[in-house]
Design an enzyme around this catalytic site. Structure first.
Site, PDB file in Angstrom:
ATOM      1  N   SER A   1      42.433  74.089  37.052  1.00 39.80           N
ATOM      2  CA  SER A   1      41.464  73.137  37.622  1.00 39.80           C
ATOM      3  C   SER A   1      40.395  73.901  38.388  1.00 39.80           C
ATOM      4  O   SER A   1      39.367  73.326  38.750  1.00 39.80           O
ATOM      5  CB  SER A   1      42.163  72.142  38.549  1.00 39.80           C
ATOM      6  OG  SER A   1      42.967  72.818  39.504  1.00 39.80           O
TER       7      SER A   1
ATOM      8  N   ASP B   1      48.549  78.862  36.262  1.00 34.24           N
ATOM      9  CA  ASP B   1      48.295  78.235  34.967  1.00 34.24           C
ATOM     10  C   ASP B   1      47.911  79.269  33.930  1.00 34.24           C
ATOM     11  O   ASP B   1      47.056  80.138  34.199  1.00 34.24           O
ATOM     12  CB  ASP B   1      47.111  77.261  35.097  1.00 34.24           C
ATOM     13  CG  ASP B   1      47.563  75.819  35.121  1.00 34.24           C
ATOM     14  OD1 ASP B   1      48.634  75.509  34.568  1.00 34.24           O
ATOM     15  OD2 ASP B   1      46.830  74.998  35.705  1.00 34.24           O
TER      16      ASP B   1
ATOM     17  N   GLU C   1      51.806  64.482  34.362  1.00 36.95           N
ATOM     18  CA  GLU C   1      50.477  64.045  34.810  1.00 36.95           C
ATOM     19  C   GLU C   1      50.098  62.706  34.177  1.00 36.95           C
ATOM     20  O   GLU C   1      50.152  62.535  32.958  1.00 36.95           O
ATOM     21  CB  GLU C   1      49.419  65.117  34.464  1.00 36.95           C
ATOM     22  CG  GLU C   1      48.031  64.712  34.929  1.00 36.95           C
ATOM     23  CD  GLU C   1      47.027  65.862  34.992  1.00 36.95           C
ATOM     24  OE1 GLU C   1      47.409  67.026  34.755  1.00 36.95           O
ATOM     25  OE2 GLU C   1      45.850  65.570  35.282  1.00 36.95           O
TER      26      GLU C   1
ATOM     27  N   LYS D   1      52.588  78.453  34.341  1.00 40.13           N
ATOM     28  CA  LYS D   1      52.653  77.062  33.868  1.00 40.13           C
ATOM     29  C   LYS D   1      51.832  76.964  32.587  1.00 40.13           C
ATOM     30  O   LYS D   1      50.771  77.574  32.487  1.00 40.13           O
ATOM     31  CB  LYS D   1      52.090  76.107  34.918  1.00 40.13           C
ATOM     32  CG  LYS D   1      51.992  74.653  34.430  1.00 40.13           C
ATOM     33  CD  LYS D   1      51.760  73.678  35.541  1.00 40.13           C
ATOM     34  CE  LYS D   1      50.320  73.419  35.920  1.00 40.13           C
ATOM     35  NZ  LYS D   1      49.469  72.914  34.811  1.00 40.13           N
TER      36      LYS D   1
END
Ligand code: KIV
Length: 281
Positions: free
Chosen positions: A62, A100, A199, A130
């Site tokens: 993000s 990530d 999510e 991740k």
């Protein structure tokens, strides 16, 4: 106002608390203790979140949206994730740092995914990686976990697939999609994942997934039954003003407060009220 130099504790003087581990996270699930997770992209924020007792600090891709100003997470590179993870790791004493794997760093082949996960652990110092997806990534996940790389899964809305999905809508609302999410979660657990981010899925589906796994689920827009919750920190602190989905709770309005503080500084400089005599040598 910045603290006087003599009041600033050098990083090396901070106590070393016990690290959050995959084992500890599993125990927390068993004991019904909720897991707190927040994103961070730099040492300064990571240090504050760590001190506040956040259990997992996620160096999320993000950062493509909130840090780099992109519309999606797709342009983020492996080198950038390594750079930001190094900074975060320097700020953290207790939390587990999870990084990530960016788009196309684990999709080409299992070997490449494995090598890139190794770089994140070895060069950046992350505690885990991740990656997004279920069935299609389980082979890569199994390869990593067999080599001692802790892996967190990510199901439901997976932002790296935005161009395939075409929207950021809630996932798992129809029975077929819900079944697939449940199946993917079990496959990830079998492949050795230590936790799974869920999510933007219905709370009841998240409950079903959570109850069917022995590893913790971390929800974002997935209701209260998950074993933990994660938010993007700029959403929580009210720094992102043009993005306000229903699952975000704003605990601060930092955008406005920073705007006010910086405008005040600008006014003071222009009016020669800053610096004062006491602020000068
Ligand atoms: O990139 C990220 O910040 C994430 C969270 C939204 C879970 O993946």
């Amino acid at each position: 106002m910045s603290a006087p130099e003599e009041q600033r504790a050098p990083t090396q003087q901070r106590e070393q608390p016990r690290r959050v581990t995959t084992l500890r996270l599993r125990q927390m699930k068993q004991q019904g203790q909720k897991i707190v997770c927040l994103t961070a992209y730099d040492a300064l924020m990571a240090r504050i979140f760590d001190e506040a007792g956040v259990d997992i600090i996620l160096v999320g891709d993000s950062l493509g949206n909130v840090f780099q100003g992109h519309e999606t997470t797709i342009p983020v590179t492996l080198e950038e994730m390594i750079y930001h993870t190094k900074a975060v790791v320097r700020g953290v004493r207790r939390a587990m740092v999870v990084t990530d794997m960016p788009f196309m760093s684990y999709q080409v082949s299992v070997e490449e995914a494995f090598r890139n996960a190794g770089r994140i652990m070895k060069e950046a110092g992350a505690g885990a990686v991740k990656l997004e997806g279920g069935e299609r990534v389980v082979e890569a996940v199994a390869r990593m976990t067999a080599a001692g790389i802790p892996v967190m899964g990510h199901l439901g809305l997976t932002p790296q697939s935005i161009h395939q999905f075409g929207s950021y809508r809630v996932r798992g609302t129809d029975p077929k999609e819900a079944e697939q999410i449940l199946r993917d979660a079990k496959l990830l657990e079998e492949a050795g994942a230590f936790a799974i981010v869920l999510e933007k899925i219905p709370a009841e589906l998240a409950r079903k997934v959570t109850e069917s796994l022995s590893i913790p689920t971390i929800g974002i827009g997935a209701g209260v039954y998950c074993d933990g919750q994660v938010l993007v920190y700029t959403d929580l602190l009210g720094l992102t003003v043009d993005f306000r989905p229903r699952f975000v709770r704003q605990y601060e309005r930092l955008y406005e407060r920073i705007l006010q503080a910086v405008s005040q500084f600008a006014d003071d400089v222009r009016a020669q009220r800053f610096p004062s005599e006491e602020e000068s040598y």
